[in-house]
Design a protein around this motif. Structure first.
Motif, PDB file in Angstrom:
ATOM      1  N   VAL A   1      23.970 -22.744 -11.295  1.00 28.48           N
ATOM      2  CA  VAL A   1      22.962 -23.152 -12.269  1.00 28.48           C
ATOM      3  C   VAL A   1      22.856 -24.670 -12.308  1.00 28.48           C
ATOM      4  O   VAL A   1      21.772 -25.237 -12.291  1.00 28.48           O
ATOM      5  N   THR A   8       7.466 -16.406 -19.820  1.00 30.93           N
ATOM      6  CA  THR A   8       6.277 -17.244 -19.712  1.00 30.93           C
ATOM      7  C   THR A   8       6.476 -18.134 -18.496  1.00 30.93           C
ATOM      8  O   THR A   8       7.464 -18.866 -18.435  1.00 30.93           O
ATOM      9  N   PRO A   9       5.584 -18.047 -17.565  1.00 37.73           N
ATOM     10  CA  PRO A   9       5.761 -18.911 -16.394  1.00 37.73           C
ATOM     11  C   PRO A   9       5.597 -20.383 -16.782  1.00 37.73           C
ATOM     12  O   PRO A   9       4.839 -20.704 -17.682  1.00 37.73           O
ATOM     13  N   VAL A  10       6.354 -21.227 -16.132  1.00 38.97           N
ATOM     14  CA  VAL A  10       6.186 -22.656 -16.360  1.00 38.97           C
ATOM     15  C   VAL A  10       5.333 -23.182 -15.217  1.00 38.97           C
ATOM     16  O   VAL A  10       5.767 -23.145 -14.071  1.00 38.97           O
ATOM     17  N   PRO A  11       4.125 -23.615 -15.532  1.00 42.12           N
ATOM     18  CA  PRO A  11       3.235 -24.000 -14.445  1.00 42.12           C
ATOM     19  C   PRO A  11       3.804 -25.164 -13.639  1.00 42.12           C
ATOM     20  O   PRO A  11       4.470 -26.026 -14.186  1.00 42.12           O
ATOM     21  N   ASP A  12       3.549 -25.112 -12.370  1.00 43.68           N
ATOM     22  CA  ASP A  12       3.882 -26.225 -11.500  1.00 43.68           C
ATOM     23  C   ASP A  12       5.388 -26.496 -11.427  1.00 43.68           C
ATOM     24  O   ASP A  12       5.803 -27.611 -11.151  1.00 43.68           O
ATOM     25  N   SER A  13       6.193 -25.468 -11.687  1.00 36.58           N
ATOM     26  CA  SER A  13       7.635 -25.728 -11.654  1.00 36.58           C
ATOM     27  C   SER A  13       8.199 -25.287 -10.311  1.00 36.58           C
ATOM     28  O   SER A  13       7.537 -24.617  -9.522  1.00 36.58           O
ATOM     29  N   SER A  26      21.441 -26.214  -9.068  1.00 38.30           N
ATOM     30  CA  SER A  26      20.075 -25.846  -8.696  1.00 38.30           C
ATOM     31  C   SER A  26      19.061 -26.793  -9.329  1.00 38.30           C
ATOM     32  O   SER A  26      17.926 -26.882  -8.909  1.00 38.30           O
ATOM     33  N   GLU A  27      19.519 -27.529 -10.364  1.00 37.07           N
ATOM     34  CA  GLU A  27      18.655 -28.531 -10.988  1.00 37.07           C
ATOM     35  C   GLU A  27      18.009 -29.446  -9.970  1.00 37.07           C
ATOM     36  O   GLU A  27      16.836 -29.725  -9.997  1.00 37.07           O
ATOM     37  N   THR A  58      15.557 -21.012 -20.256  1.00 37.59           N
ATOM     38  CA  THR A  58      15.051 -21.044 -18.891  1.00 37.59           C
ATOM     39  C   THR A  58      15.609 -19.839 -18.112  1.00 37.59           C
ATOM     40  O   THR A  58      16.791 -19.530 -18.221  1.00 37.59           O
ATOM     41  N   ILE A  95      12.654 -22.057  -8.226  1.00 39.03           N
ATOM     42  CA  ILE A  95      13.923 -21.595  -8.780  1.00 39.03           C
ATOM     43  C   ILE A  95      13.720 -21.083 -10.199  1.00 39.03           C
ATOM     44  O   ILE A  95      14.368 -20.152 -10.646  1.00 39.03           O
ATOM     45  N   VAL A  96      12.770 -21.707 -10.907  1.00 34.72           N
ATOM     46  CA  VAL A  96      12.519 -21.328 -12.294  1.00 34.72           C
ATOM     47  C   VAL A  96      11.513 -20.184 -12.332  1.00 34.72           C
ATOM     48  O   VAL A  96      10.369 -20.351 -11.944  1.00 34.72           O
ATOM     49  N   LEU A 149      16.223 -18.350 -14.363  1.00 30.37           N
ATOM     50  CA  LEU A 149      16.266 -18.801 -12.977  1.00 30.37           C
ATOM     51  C   LEU A 149      16.225 -17.616 -12.030  1.00 30.37           C
ATOM     52  O   LEU A 149      16.706 -16.525 -12.347  1.00 30.37           O
ATOM     53  N   VAL A 208      10.231 -19.181 -18.711  1.00 27.53           N
ATOM     54  CA  VAL A 208      11.055 -19.352 -19.902  1.00 27.53           C
ATOM     55  C   VAL A 208      10.880 -18.124 -20.775  1.00 27.53           C
ATOM     56  O   VAL A 208       9.853 -17.472 -20.735  1.00 27.53           O
TER      57      VAL A 208
END
Lengths: 1058, 153
Positions: free
Chosen positions: B145, B40-45, B148-149, B61, B48-49, B63, B52
């Motif tokens: 990992v 599931t894409p995480v909008p506006d992320s 990359s945060e 998550t 790198i992500v 990556l 989820v």
């Protein structure tokens, strides 16, 4: 280390758990004992005694001799209190509390307990046992202080014990030397020596006295021999007052100079010799916070700067050191008598601090035995869990059986049962995690007591709602921030006693701590009657600290300004005190609560006090949420944040949505609500190209704390109970996402954080006052507006039901509707809810079968009924012009809306159509009244309701006078009050509301017995209370016909009887 | 004795391709290799992500490793796999273009990174092994990992 008992880890574990349980309440119980004072509650003392006794026993058995020793000494004292040989006072309880604290920390680290030094406690406890019931009394009783009076015209030495001085100081007394002449003042006036003692005692306590025999001249012939007598008195009275007592000139009452006080280590702040009356206003105007009573100089600002009491900055600290110093002295060393300068203000003994670090090192080198966290579960609940587990097994068996037998048709029923058992199981398991908030609240009486003592303030704590339950994790997480808030209330909220008296407030400040349920959340309220928060001061400070620029500050509302205290780097204390400072600001408190999904609000009145309200979710793990769709993706919005759902038809969009300087707003009931398009806020790409204009749009009106806005989404999917899953660290900065959840189909849905989203979009906090203001001025109060639920049966047939009559709307799957004897039923919360289908009751097209239906739940004569709403269109306000052409049983009339005809239903008639019993009941009650036509006055601003109510009252045989607001009603009532039996009034009305009308009637001698029934949709407790306060005789909810008729009937009989 | 040392020094690496880079990470940190790329894409992320995913009831998550290491987006294809690793008690998935093998390497025989290696992603690389299939670069998945945060993309 201990030799015995360690093989049996389990036993030790049990001991820890049990002891902690025993100790958990001890604090509040000791405080209760203190409060009781002489009135010893033997049950209470017994309880504490037994708790300590069992700790002592077990500790002895397990070889924890330090714990055993401490418990033993504590027990001894409790034993004395139990037999009433010892009256508990605040000093004794203080020692016991400290001992109990140490006992607690010993128990939490049992393995290291035997290496701890508890001699201080033991000694203090033993001394109490030996009869020392005051702070440091034993030594002080023997320590004498020389009292030198400079202007004394004769050599005289007085001896006063240190203890006496301390007592005088503690009681706020002043010391005076009174010079009397026994001959002149007594013998000549025919008084004897007993009178002398009596007179002295009347003034105050005699600390020392003596006669100056050298002055006596025995030669005869002298008319007035002199016999000087001197007494040092400790008194509350002023110098003049004392002089007056004997009719003495002022120079014979001498204040005892402060040199003596100096010798006690009392610093500059002390004014032992000064008269309290003079002192109070003087000191007060200078530094009202600093001195609360004689000599008791407490400077909250300074305590932080002088940590560890290294300098005797204030007398309060000097005094505490007196006692600690003395307590440390080995008993063998005799206290010196007649010390002129006892070394009381020295910093603490260096060996003491060494001991301290040694202790710490030991602690760190020995890893603590971790105590497993345990939870107590009610046996009944455990049984329920067992039963449910059993049922789950049954369902599984059925499932496997039908699968192996290929009975696929049975799967639906099994699935239903599985669903039921699972949700019950979930409920029950959640319950095991629930704990009473009392576990947190119980520590606050002590916090408030200790802190107010330290600050020289007087505070009482009132606690309510200890039984309110919350999830264990939440209980644990709120403990620290709540403590901070309570401490803040004592430290910054409540003023010093003198300042309070000056402001005309009671000397003792009150802090109320309250927990209660409200709309699915737990609210915690901390209210103090202190000085409040001054928005202007905060603004200045924010400016000073450069947190905001002057323009921003100027534009800030008071509410925003008060919320500045949550701003990082902002502390309200002039200087950070060691009490609420500690580098922990309110911003941390806020963050802690935010993490729990709690919101925090402050209400404050300068000079009147502050109320902090925190709303907490019941549990963190599971919550109800609305699943919405946006750009093809599912999002969940926590239900607690949702205020209402608005659907706007394509043709209405232009009229309802507008923009102000580029910011989109939704017009709703006369208010402007900021609008956020979720798609834009999350920068999502639109999936369908032809979106916009030609489709209806869905707006979820959400609210969090002070923010309220409309969230535009593509579609509403469903309400679901969702299990909250945390998001990974890569998403931790996403304030608009509260987590994620896995939906029934395995898909992941992001949970939106309503306040985070607002913050991200830069939405300003809505000023609630302005908000309400616009509401009042808007069409909301227009008397012709009615909120209606609009729904369709068939495409062409639209119906409406007044919103106020429907208690709630539910969505149910059609397969769960059972047919019983031709009637439809829905099983719900263990009860059967009869369903009404319009097509069977009034002339309308048949219902088209659907997967799910909405049902509007309403009640008639105490019976809940559900009206099937096949297709929910809208809930909104209508200006009603009712056309009664469509009138049939069950239909009130119709009105034209968007070119179509909408029929308004009469829910009560519909209920009657379905089952005549429901209607008959109502009628029976009305027709039972056999009397002359009673005249009722109905005051109601809504045309719609006025007509409805008048109609059914008339049908029931009453004559009804109507008025459209309180003022008109009041006119009418005054004219015809003789005829009117009962007044029925709405509450919310223009010009004069129902409360005012009622108070007019009830405030008048002639009218006050006239029954007034309030009829309203506002059923809040607050309103009810207000209604009762103004004298409303009955408070009824619109529009329960049966109840209204029954109540009117009751009152009619009453008036007839009168 | 000789045997024991080889056991100690031997290292099992999961090897894979990210773009045309032949990379490996120690098998030990790998929880599973997943074919399922239902994300599931995480909008506006951040880019790198990748999204989820639902890993047996846990939201994990995923990556984009190629983006972390080389600044290019992974194109999901037939061979794309999701390696689930455990980093500081959080499960995280990383996308790779293709799984190659699990190989045994001798820790002693790791060569230093060539100094002329491109800057991008360099901080995560530990060293190079010469294998039959070519030069295998081992990198620290934990650091990649973790760090990359904070990467601003």
């Amino acid at each position: 280390m201990v030799d015995s008992g360690f093989g049996e880890d389990e036993v030790v574990q049990d001991f820890i758990v049990e002891s902690q349980e025993h100790l958990s309440d001890i604090e509040s119980e000791l405080l209760q004992i203190e409060e009781g004072g002489e009135n010893i509650d033997s049950d209470l003392v017994n309880r504490v005694f037994r708790a300590i006794h069992s700790i002592k026993g077990a500790a002895g058995f397990l070889g924890f001799h330090v714990i055993n020793d401490l418990a033993h000494n504590l027990e001894n004292i409790l034993g004395l209190i139990r037999t009433e040989e010892l009256i508990p006072n605040s000093y004794i309880v203080d020692v016991m509390l400290k001992a109990a604290d140490t006992l607690k920390s010993l128990v939490s680290d049992v393995e290291g307990s035997n290496d701890e030094d508890i001699s201080e406690h033991i000694e203090a406890l033993k001394k109490i046992l030996e009869g020392e019931t005051q702070e440091g009394s034993a030594e002080n009783l023997e320590t004498l202080v020389d009292v030198e009076i400079p202007d004394l015209d004769f050599p005289m030495e007085f001896e006063v014990t240190k203890h006496q001085l301390e007592q005088a100081e503690a009681m706020g007394n002043s010391l005076f030397l009174v010079k009397l002449d026994l001959f002149e003042d007594y013998q000549l006036q025919g008084k004897n020596l007993m009178d002398l003692v009596k007179d002295l005692l009347e003034v105050g306590e005699i600390l020392d006295s003596g006669a100056d025999l050298s002055s006596v001249e025995l030669e005869t012939g002298i008319e007035s021999p002199k016999m000087g007598f001197f007494a040092i008195l400790s008194t509350q009275k002023g110098r003049e007052e004392i002089a007056e007592n004997w009719g003495l000139p002022l120079d014979r009452v001498l204040p005892v100079p402060s040199s003596m006080a100096d010798s006690l280590g009392i610093g500059e702040g002390s004014k032992l010799s000064q008269e309290p009356k003079d002192m109070a206003p003087d000191v007060h105007s200078e530094k009202p916070e600093n001195v609360n009573s004689l000599g008791h100089a407490v400077k909250p600002e300074e305590t932080g700067e002088t940590p560890g009491c290294e300098s005797p900055a204030s007398a309060g600290q000097g005094m505490t050191q007196v006692t600690s110093e003395i307590a440390e002295k080995p008993p063998t060393e005799k206290p010196p008598t007649k010390t002129k300068e006892p070394q009381l203000t020295q910093p603490k003994n260096p060996t003491e601090s060494k001991k301290g670090t040694g202790k710490n090192q030991r602690k760190t080198s020995q890893p603590k035995k971790t105590v497993e966290s345990n939870i107590r579960v009610n046996v009944g609940l455990l049984d329920l869990l067992m039963n449910l587990a059993g049922e789950l097994v049954l369902v599984r068996n059925q499932l496997t059986q039908s699968i192996s037998n290929n009975q696929l048709d049975a799967l639906g029923a099994i699935g239903g049962r599985l669903d039921q058992v699972t949700s019950q199981l979930q409920d029950a398991i959640m319950k095991t995690r629930m704990q009473a908030i009392g576990t947190v609240f119980n520590k606050f009486p002590r916090v408030v007591r200790d802190l107010s003592q330290k600050l020289g303030k007087k505070c009482q704590l009132e606690v309510q709602g200890k039984d309110v339950e919350l999830d264990k994790t939440i209980i644990e997480a709120i403990s620290d921030p709540l403590t901070h808030l309570v401490r803040n209330s004592v430290d910054h909220g409540i003023e010093a006693p003198l300042a309070r008296i000056d402001k005309g407030k009671p000397e003792v400040g009150t802090i109320q701590l309250k927990a209660f349920h409200q709309s699915g959340k737990v609210m915690i309220e901390i209210r103090d009657d202190g000085k409040g928060i001054d928005a202007e001061v905060l603004k200045e400070k924010a400016l000073e600290k450069g947190l905001f620029d002057p323009v921003q500050i100027a534009a800030m509302s008071d509410r925003d300004a008060v919320n500045l205290i949550f701003h990082p780097g902002f502390s309200t204390a002039e200087n950070v005190t060691d009490v609420s400072g500690r580098g922990v600001g309110m911003d941390v408190v806020r963050t802690n609560f935010d993490k729990l999904g709690a919101s925090i609000e402050i209400e404050t009145v300068v000079g009147g006090g502050t109320t902090i309200q925190i709303s907490l979710p019941l549990t963190l793990a599971i919550m109800a949420a609305l699943v919405v769709e946006c750009a093809g993706q599912a999002f969940s919005i926590p239900q607690v944040n949702i205020r209402e759902l608005v659907r706007i038809k394509a043709s209405d969009i232009d009229g309802r949505i507008d923009s102000v300087n580029g910011a989109e707003v939704l017009k709703m009931r006369g208010q402007l609500l900021p609008l956020i398009r979720l798609k834009d806020a999350l920068h999502m790409e639109s999936q369908d190209l032809d979106d916009s204009s030609d489709q209806a749009i869905n707006i979820v009106v959400v609210e969090s704390g002070m923010t309220r806005y409309g969230l535009l989404v593509d579609n509403l999917v469903d309400y679901e109970e969702i299990v909250v899953k945390p998001l990974g660290r890569h998403m931790k900065d996403r304030i608009e996402l509260a987590g994620a959840t896995i939906l029934g189909d395995g898909e992941i849905s992001m949970i939106l954080d309503v306040s985070g989203l607002a913050q991200k979009q830069g939405l300003a906090v809505i000023d609630q006052e302005a908000f309400h203001g616009s509401e009042e001025g808007g069409p909301e109060t227009n008397s012709d507006q009615e909120t209606l639920i609009l729904f369709e049966n068939e495409d062409k047939e639209t119906f409406a039901v007044p919103m106020t009559l429907v208690s709630r709307i539910e969505r149910i799957p059609s397969e769960e509707i059972d047919m019983v004897g031709g009637k439809e039923l829905y099983h719900y919360h263990g009860q059967a809810l009869p369903l009404l289908s319009l097509d069977r009751l009034i002339s309308s097209n048949p219902r088209v079968s659907q997967d799910t239906y909405y049902i509007g739940v309403f009640s008639v004569g105490g019976v809940e009924l559900g009206l099937i709403i096949p297709k929910l269109l809208d809930i909104r306000d209508f200006s009603l012009v009712l056309d009664e052409g469509f009138r049939e049983k069950g239909v009130l009339g119709s009105f034209v809306h968007e070119g179509g005809t909408v029929r308004i239903l009469d829910l009560f008639e519909i209920a009657e159509l379905e089952n005549p019993d429901w209607g008959l009941k109502a009628e029976a009650t009305s027709q039972g009244v056999d009397m002359d036509k009673q005249i009722l006055l109905l005051v109601e601003d809504s045309d719609f309701f006025r007509k409805r109510v008048a109609e059914f009252l008339e049908e029931s045989g009453y004559e009804v006078l109507t008025a459209e607001d309180g003022a008109v009603g009041w006119e009418l009532f005054q004219q015809r009050h003789n005829e009117i039996s009962v007044v029925i009034t709405d509450i919310e009305m223009p010009v004069m509301d129902g409360f005012e009308l009622t108070s007019h009637i009830k405030g008048n001698e002639t009218y006050k017995d006239k029954p007034v029934i309030a009829l309203t949709s506002l059923a809040s407790e607050e309103n009810q209370a207000k209604g009762v306060a103004v004298g409303v005789d009955a408070y009824l909810i619109k529009l329960d016909k049966e109840q209204i008729l029954a109540t009117i009937k009751k009152f009619c009989y009453q008036t007839v009887g009168v | 004795m000789v045997h024991e040392t080889t056991v100690e020094q031997s290292l099992q690496l999961v090897t894979f391709l990210v773009g045309d880079h032949y990379l490996g990470i120690p098998l030990q940190g790998v929880q599973e290799i997943n074919r399922s790329l239902l994300m599931t894409p995480v909008p506006d992320s951040s880019r790198i992500v990748s999204g989820v995913m639902n890993l047996r009831g846990e939201v994990v998550t995923v990556l984009d490793l190629k983006f972390i290491l080389f600044g290019e987006k992974t194109e999901i294809g037939e061979d794309t796999r999701n390696i689930v690793v455990n980093v500081q008690s959080e499960r995280v998935g990383v996308l790779v273009d293709r799984i190659v093998d699990v190989v045994n390497v001798d820790r002693d025989r790791m060569d230093d990174l060539p100094p002329n290696l491109e800057k991008s992603g360099r901080q995560f690389f530990m060293g190079v092994f010469q294998t039959k299939k070519g030069l295998l670069t081992m990198f620290e998945i934990d650091a990649a990992v973790r760090e990359s945060e904070g990467l601003e993309v």
